[in-house]
Design a protein around this motif. Structure first.
Motif: not given
Length: 570
Positions: A92-99, A195-203
């Protein structure tokens, strides 16, 4: 004179030879010293390279393993996986509000694989060893092989990491460890996988609630650490373990059951990481034998059918719910969803069709429920007569017996309404776990909805409302409105016109109108697919209500049968 000239020539020649020998000896010694110094420096530099610090990136380089779905970046320092890129998915790209961003399950050394060997004096930590890489292709088996080899800093032996990857669409990676004439070490070898789990989603908060450490003691059952708080456990043995996110997972399957396991999960309240999960084990071995150990790593999506092919119970880490709800999702909703998915329609349309199919399957139960409500409305005058006739508390048993005779003569069973409700309640709640976990819906749009697995937002609030959030979901509003209309219509059907407005039954009706408000607050931040399903479901309920009343129930006939007290079916 001739003899003298010979003597002079001999003396001059001797001096020239001595001069040449002196010069040669001088330069030779300097050159030899330089070579010796170079060898010493080379040895020292190589010795240091076995214990490179993390900040020394000048000598750090990488090797790559790649197929159609995965790309791995492996560092020569420590020989571990530095990056894992999933080619067919986007973050998810917060700048474009899309994946739209590349999806990395591992990036910038967020994954750490470390082994420790020791003897009485020395310790080797593999994260500091300098590895050399060798790439091979096995065309017969259709795999690529990456050999990472590190020299022992205390001897002539080697430590090998062997990575293998399939050339097609495989998300699993073979990982083989072996020692060759390694220096003498104790019986215990430490293995650590962090492992540090990376945030990938909108919320982030919603995603974090689905991020956990899972482990299996056998292939049939799984256990997990808390998703809300820091937790650690000691386990006597496990078959496999997994670091699971909302839609993706890193799964580690050793060749043999691992014993003496320590596993810990830490929540990270902010930043780009969701959780830090740590795994550690100690492996015993005979003192004089080489160390050989095999893993399989899975870096990929939480796709039910894909995980099921591994036949290790990996699919059980998909959080379809607990108990009976899990079975409903796996063997009812998932089957319907996958069947409709073959139509290749928009996923929003698929959810609408899925709702229609489910409502049709449940229509006999719905019909019985509506029929019971209609009949109960018509016989209310008879019930009121019985209530007045047996007002005395001593006549309670007689009143119940008289009511049961009335129900029997009319041909209804009041308990059937409770049974039909009990059947529908688990179905209602199972969907709360179904839609937020189906990876096929991830990033899929419908009308104004950007992602069906996350909330839809038509307006961002400048403040946060408890239980509601800081945004307005249009689908949730539509669902709550449809639920309110349906509640109003169904209550009108149940209510007898002769009822006194201020009766206790009438006063209790307001509780039903709290449900739309509660749902509005409760599911505003849930998956928009859930709101879409419930909205369509309530629209269908309203249509059913009119259809059954208009075409399937003959109230005049029911009244005649009540008056005649016939036992025939309605």
């Amino acid at each position: 004179m001739k003899d003298k000239s010979l003597d002079y020539n001999s003396i001059i020649g001797l001096f020239l030879i001595l001069f040449v020998l002196t010069v040669f000896t001088y330069f030779f010694n300097d050159k030899e010293k330089e070579e010796i110094n170079e060898k010493k420096n080379f040895f020292k530099s190589n010795e240091k390279n076995f214990f490179l610090k993390k900040e020394n990136v000048e000598k750090k380089n990488f090797s790559f393993l790649e197929n159609n779905v995965l790309k791995l970046k492996i560092s020569n320092v420590g020989g571990g996986i530095d990056e894992v890129l999933l080619k067919k998915y986007r973050a998810y790209n917060s700048l474009l509000s899309y994946h739209t961003k590349n999806l990395f399950l591992v990036k910038n050394s967020s994954f750490l694989y470390k082994m420790s060997f020791s003897n009485e004096k020395d310790i080797i930590n593999t994260e500091n060893l300098l590895f050399k890489s060798f790439v091979f292709n096995n065309e017969k088996k259709g795999i690529k092989i990456l050999l990472m080899r590190a020299k022992s800093p205390y001897g002539k032996g080697f430590l090998d990491y062997v990575y293998t990857i399939g050339k097609n669409n495989q998300y699993d990676i073979g990982f083989y460890i072996r020692t060759i004439n390694f220096f003498p070490f104790k019986k215990l070898i430490s293995i650590k996988i962090d492992q540090k789990l990376i945030s990938l989603e909108k919320d982030r908060n919603w995603e974090n609630s689905y991020t956990q450490a899972y482990f299996s003691k056998n292939s049939k059952s799984i256990e997990y650490l808390s998703e809300k708080k820091t937790e650690e456990k000691y386990l006597p043995g496990i078959n496999w373990f997994a670091y699971k996110q909302q839609f993706f997972a890193s799964i580690f399957k050793p060749e043999k059951i691992l014993k003496n396991i320590f596993i810990k999960s830490n929540n990270l309240s902010s930043g780009k990481f969701l959780k830090k999960i740590q795994f550690k084990t100690l492996i015993k071995k005979n003192k004089d034998e080489e160390f050989n150990f095999s893993f399989r790593f899975y870096f990929g999506p939480l796709d039910f059918n894909l995980l099921k092919k591994y036949k290790n119970g990996f699919e059980n880490i998909i959080p379809f719910g607990w108990g009976f709800l899990k079975w409903i999702n796996k063997y009812f909703f998932l089957i319907i969803f996958q069947f409709l998915e073959k139509t290749n329609l928009n996923y929003g349309i698929i959810i609408i069709f899925m709702t229609i199919v489910v409502k049709l399957i449940l229509s006999p139960i719905t019909y019985k429920q509506y029929k019971l409500s209609a009949i109960m409305k018509l016989i209310r005058p008879e019930i009121e007569k019985l209530n007045k006739k047996y007002e005395n508390k001593k006549d309670t048993f007689k009143k119940q017996k008289a009511m049961m005779e009335l129900y029997k003569k009319i041909g209804i069973n009041p308990m059937s309404g409770c049974i039909s409700t009990l059947i529908q309640v688990p179905i209602f709640y199972s969907l709360f776990k179904f839609f937020p976990t189906i990876i096929n819906l991830r990033g899929k749009s419908f009308l104004w909805v950007e992602d069906l697995t996350s909330y839809d937002s038509i307006f961002e609030l400048p403040f946060f409302i408890p239980f509601y959030g800081n945004h307005v979901s249009l689908l949730t509003l539509l669902y709550s409105l449809a639920l309110l209309i349906y509640t109003k219509l169904s209550n009108n059907e149940k209510k007898n016109p002769s009822e006194i407005e201020n009766s206790p039954i009438s006063n209790m009706n307001f509780i039903l109108y709290l449900m739309p408000i509660m749902m509005l607050l409760f599911i505003n931040s849930y998956a928009s697919a859930l709101s879409l399903y419930y909205f369509v479901s309530n629209v269908i309920n309203i249509c059913f209500l009119f259809f059954i009343k208009k075409f399937m129930l003959d109230e005049k006939k029911i009244i005649v049968r009540i008056q005649d007290k016939k036992i025939n079916d309605i």
